[in-house]
Scaffold this active site. Structure first.
Site, PDB file in Angstrom:
ATOM      1  N   ARG A 161       1.927 -11.844  -5.577  1.00 24.06           N
ATOM      2  CA  ARG A 161       1.572 -11.521  -6.951  1.00 24.06           C
ATOM      3  C   ARG A 161       2.737 -11.773  -7.900  1.00 24.06           C
ATOM      4  O   ARG A 161       2.531 -12.164  -9.054  1.00 24.06           O
ATOM      5  CB  ARG A 161       1.117 -10.058  -7.027  1.00 24.06           C
ATOM      6  CG  ARG A 161       0.361  -9.727  -8.288  1.00 24.06           C
ATOM      7  CD  ARG A 161      -0.527  -8.518  -8.122  1.00 24.06           C
ATOM      8  NE  ARG A 161       0.218  -7.284  -7.889  1.00 24.06           N
ATOM      9  CZ  ARG A 161      -0.358  -6.123  -7.560  1.00 24.06           C
ATOM     10  NH1 ARG A 161      -1.653  -6.052  -7.402  1.00 24.06           N
ATOM     11  NH2 ARG A 161       0.366  -5.053  -7.387  1.00 24.06           N
ATOM     12  N   LYS A 176      13.971 -10.080  -2.088  1.00 25.26           N
ATOM     13  CA  LYS A 176      14.529  -9.091  -1.169  1.00 25.26           C
ATOM     14  C   LYS A 176      13.364  -8.292  -0.601  1.00 25.26           C
ATOM     15  O   LYS A 176      12.831  -7.405  -1.250  1.00 25.26           O
ATOM     16  CB  LYS A 176      15.506  -8.166  -1.903  1.00 25.26           C
ATOM     17  CG  LYS A 176      16.563  -7.511  -0.987  1.00 25.26           C
ATOM     18  CD  LYS A 176      16.006  -6.552   0.036  1.00 25.26           C
ATOM     19  CE  LYS A 176      15.528  -5.261  -0.595  1.00 25.26           C
ATOM     20  NZ  LYS A 176      15.002  -4.301   0.463  1.00 25.26           N
ATOM     21  N   PRO A 177      12.918  -8.599   0.640  1.00 20.99           N
ATOM     22  CA  PRO A 177      11.787  -7.872   1.213  1.00 20.99           C
ATOM     23  C   PRO A 177      12.204  -6.492   1.698  1.00 20.99           C
ATOM     24  O   PRO A 177      13.386  -6.228   1.949  1.00 20.99           O
ATOM     25  CB  PRO A 177      11.366  -8.764   2.383  1.00 20.99           C
ATOM     26  CG  PRO A 177      12.623  -9.461   2.797  1.00 20.99           C
ATOM     27  CD  PRO A 177      13.417  -9.662   1.535  1.00 20.99           C
ATOM     28  N   ALA A 178      11.235  -5.598   1.849  1.00 17.92           N
ATOM     29  CA  ALA A 178      11.505  -4.277   2.407  1.00 17.92           C
ATOM     30  C   ALA A 178      12.063  -4.417   3.814  1.00 17.92           C
ATOM     31  O   ALA A 178      11.643  -5.293   4.576  1.00 17.92           O
ATOM     32  CB  ALA A 178      10.222  -3.443   2.422  1.00 17.92           C
ATOM     33  N   ALA A 235      11.282   6.840  -8.108  1.00 22.24           N
ATOM     34  CA  ALA A 235      12.703   7.196  -8.092  1.00 22.24           C
ATOM     35  C   ALA A 235      13.582   5.953  -7.998  1.00 22.24           C
ATOM     36  O   ALA A 235      14.558   5.812  -8.747  1.00 22.24           O
ATOM     37  CB  ALA A 235      12.991   8.142  -6.930  1.00 22.24           C
ATOM     38  N   GLU A 254       6.385  -1.825 -10.880  1.00 17.20           N
ATOM     39  CA  GLU A 254       5.096  -1.279 -10.444  1.00 17.20           C
ATOM     40  C   GLU A 254       5.448  -0.139  -9.501  1.00 17.20           C
ATOM     41  O   GLU A 254       5.853  -0.363  -8.355  1.00 17.20           O
ATOM     42  CB  GLU A 254       4.267  -2.361  -9.763  1.00 17.20           C
ATOM     43  CG  GLU A 254       2.805  -1.991  -9.612  1.00 17.20           C
ATOM     44  CD  GLU A 254       2.537  -1.232  -8.329  1.00 17.20           C
ATOM     45  OE1 GLU A 254       2.401   0.011  -8.420  1.00 17.20           O
ATOM     46  OE2 GLU A 254       2.470  -1.853  -7.270  1.00 17.20           O
ATOM     47  N   CYS A 288      -0.423   2.472  -3.349  1.00 20.33           N
ATOM     48  CA  CYS A 288      -0.018   3.140  -4.589  1.00 20.33           C
ATOM     49  C   CYS A 288      -1.214   3.502  -5.458  1.00 20.33           C
ATOM     50  O   CYS A 288      -1.099   4.350  -6.345  1.00 20.33           O
ATOM     51  CB  CYS A 288       0.961   2.273  -5.372  1.00 20.33           C
ATOM     52  SG  CYS A 288       0.358   0.613  -5.695  1.00 20.33           S
ATOM     53  N   GLU A 384       2.837  12.272  -4.397  1.00 16.68           N
ATOM     54  CA  GLU A 384       2.134  11.096  -3.890  1.00 16.68           C
ATOM     55  C   GLU A 384       2.055  11.209  -2.373  1.00 16.68           C
ATOM     56  O   GLU A 384       3.085  11.298  -1.700  1.00 16.68           O
ATOM     57  CB  GLU A 384       2.860   9.815  -4.311  1.00 16.68           C
ATOM     58  CG  GLU A 384       2.094   8.553  -3.992  1.00 16.68           C
ATOM     59  CD  GLU A 384       2.733   7.310  -4.588  1.00 16.68           C
ATOM     60  OE1 GLU A 384       2.030   6.292  -4.731  1.00 16.68           O
ATOM     61  OE2 GLU A 384       3.939   7.354  -4.913  1.00 16.68           O
ATOM     62  N   SER A 444      -8.042  -3.970  -7.331  1.00 15.41           N
ATOM     63  CA  SER A 444      -7.102  -5.089  -7.383  1.00 15.41           C
ATOM     64  C   SER A 444      -7.778  -6.442  -7.207  1.00 15.41           C
ATOM     65  O   SER A 444      -8.563  -6.643  -6.275  1.00 15.41           O
ATOM     66  CB  SER A 444      -6.028  -4.911  -6.311  1.00 15.41           C
ATOM     67  OG  SER A 444      -5.319  -3.719  -6.505  1.00 15.41           O
TER      68      SER A 444
END
Length: 480
Positions: A161, A176-178, A235, A254, A288, A384, A444
């Protein structure tokens, strides 16, 4: 092109490289076993990636929209051609069921198709001048190098996206991927390499959790990075936002959600139950935009709870996402599992009743859980959740539930079920969220803008508005 072998090296400036920090392990959350070890990139590696993207930008920005569209379509086709392999990798590192993983790959491909077409529609405008001696127009130009930080819950979809829009606008990318899910990002880099994306236009820099803050800081503070796009927690998003001030770069965030899901008396109960199931339990509740607080009117409360419990019993199957029929995988890691379990225990201790589930099932698996008697001051109603837990809150009036729905600092998505036409308009406009599902639990799509209000972020992704984040609007005045 074949992606049969797992790719573990960083992709920088068109070459596959080891990380200066050695390697870090990637685990299968379904089994706890180490899948492989991936390049652990340092700030020095990142600087080389930023430099490669900066050098590539000088030529990429001048490619025609038709050239960009052709490449984006090629990426789309390559993703679909390798859907099964990428989906298997996604399931192994993320844990989501294979069918959902395959759907995510197709979802990712849809953005490259969409922005391949939208890149040719980056229209400017002519502005009527009050002076006979002036002519005024606007044009759109690419921002520059884009830093893209992606989450673990939809590791290929969120990458797509962002990157599809960035490339369509004429930007280059440093991804930078998780740290939990770097493998599909590296597979994506291989896709780009295979279809001829120019050297330096796409770079992937994985790193271990211990280096995340250093890498994030450098992306924020580098003057050669012109936009930072991040999907993740509120955060962390706030921290990144504060660090970008020194370079005044564009920021697209996001962030976390706290979605209300409201069932009014006029709702079609079959539709409401089906919507709850897909909205709450997709990706094992780790989205999310998941239904976070489920509000049910007192007149249909007992029926709703009874039917939801029976549907959970008949439709949800927990297990390894690679096994046939499984639609509830593990929680991503031990840290998230402990957080989820703590919130459930606190909520039950405060007076909520467990109708289904309510406990870990060993390893990283958590039983699909249904709780009643939940009140707005309980832990699950204030945080959350990010797990397969459905807290049901009873309400009496429309005014009451709208007030409760909006009593949060986050505003990503909201859902409600009603067949009262006047109520539909009132509530859809009253909910303080960026996206509203009316009698619909899946929002989505590449054609519609994705993004929230308040502490849920800045900017929009997807749709024609997705290009706005990666382009600058320039005004040109001609004297004639």
């Amino acid at each position: 092109m074949s992606l049969q072998e797992l790719l573990t090296k960083a992709y920088i400036g068109g070459s596959w490289r080891a990380g200066r920090g050695g390697t870090f392990p990637v685990y299968d959350p379904a089994t706890g076993e180490e899948i492989t070890r991936v390049a652990d990139c340092t700030v020095e590696d990142l600087d080389e990636a930023i430099e490669a993207a900066s050098e590539a930008y000088s030529s990429w920005r001048h490619t025609t929209v038709k050239q960009r569209a052709t490449l984006l379509h090629k990426i789309q086709v390559a993703l679909l051609d390798n859907k099964d392999t990428i989906a298997t990798t996604l399931t192994r590192e993320n844990g989501k069921p294979k069918a959902e993983a395959a759907g995510e790959v197709m979802f990712a491909a849809s953005f490259f198709e969409w922005f391949a077409e939208e890149t040719r529609r980056q229209y400017g405008e002519t502005i009527p001048s009050a002076a006979a001696t002036k002519r005024m127009i606007t044009v759109r130009q690419p921002v520059g190098v884009a830093a893209v930080i992606t989450p673990w819950n939809f590791p290929i979809a969120m990458l797509a996206r962002k990157v599809s829009a960035a490339l369509a606008a004429g930007c280059t990318c440093v991804i930078k991927p998780a740290e939990d899910t770097p493998l599909v990002a590296l597979a994506f880099a291989k896709v780009c390499e295979s279809v001829g994306v120019p050297v330096g236009v796409v770079n992937v820099v994985p790193c271990s959790r211990g280096r995340v803050q250093q890498i994030g800081s450098r992306l924020c503070e580098s003057p050669k990075v012109h936009i930072l796009s991040f999907t993740g927690s509120t955060a962390v998003g706030k921290w990144l936002y504060s660090r970008c001030g020194s370079t005044l770069k564009k920021v697209s965030l996001e962030l976390g959600g706290d979605a209300p899901f409201i069932v009014f008396p006029s709702a079609n109960m079959d539709t409401a139950i089906a919507g709850t199931m897909v909205c709450k339990f997709r990706n094992t509740g780790q989205t999310c935009v998941t239904a976070n607080r489920i509000f049910v009117h007192e007149s249909v409360y007992e029926e709703f709870v009874s039917r939801l419990a029976k549907t959970m019993d008949s439709e949800l199957k927990v297990g390894n996402g690679l096994d046939l029929g499984v639609n509830q995988g593990p929680i991503i890691n031990q840290r998230q599992l402990e957080r989820l379990d703590k919130m459930v225990r606190e909520t039950v201790s405060a007076g909520a009743q467990v109708v289904r589930g309510g406990a870990s099932q060993g390893g990283l698996y958590y039983a699909p859980t249904l709780l009643t008697g939940v009140t707005p001051d309980m832990a699950l109603a204030k945080n959350e959740i990010f797990g397969p837990v459905a807290p049901i809150i009873k309400f009496s009036t429309e005014e009451e539930v709208v007030s409760l729905a909006n009593t949060t600092d986050r505003g990503l998505a909201g859902y409600f079920y009603s067949n009262d036409l006047s109520q539909v308009w009132r509530v859809a406009e009253a909910l303080e969220v960026g996206m509203v599902g009316v009698n619909e639990g899946l929002l989505s799509t590449c054609e519609a803008p994705f993004g929230g209000f308040k502490h849920s972020g800045l900017g929009k992704e997807g749709s024609k508005h997705g290009l706005d984040e990666y382009s600058n609007l320039k005004y040109i005045c001609f004297g004639v």
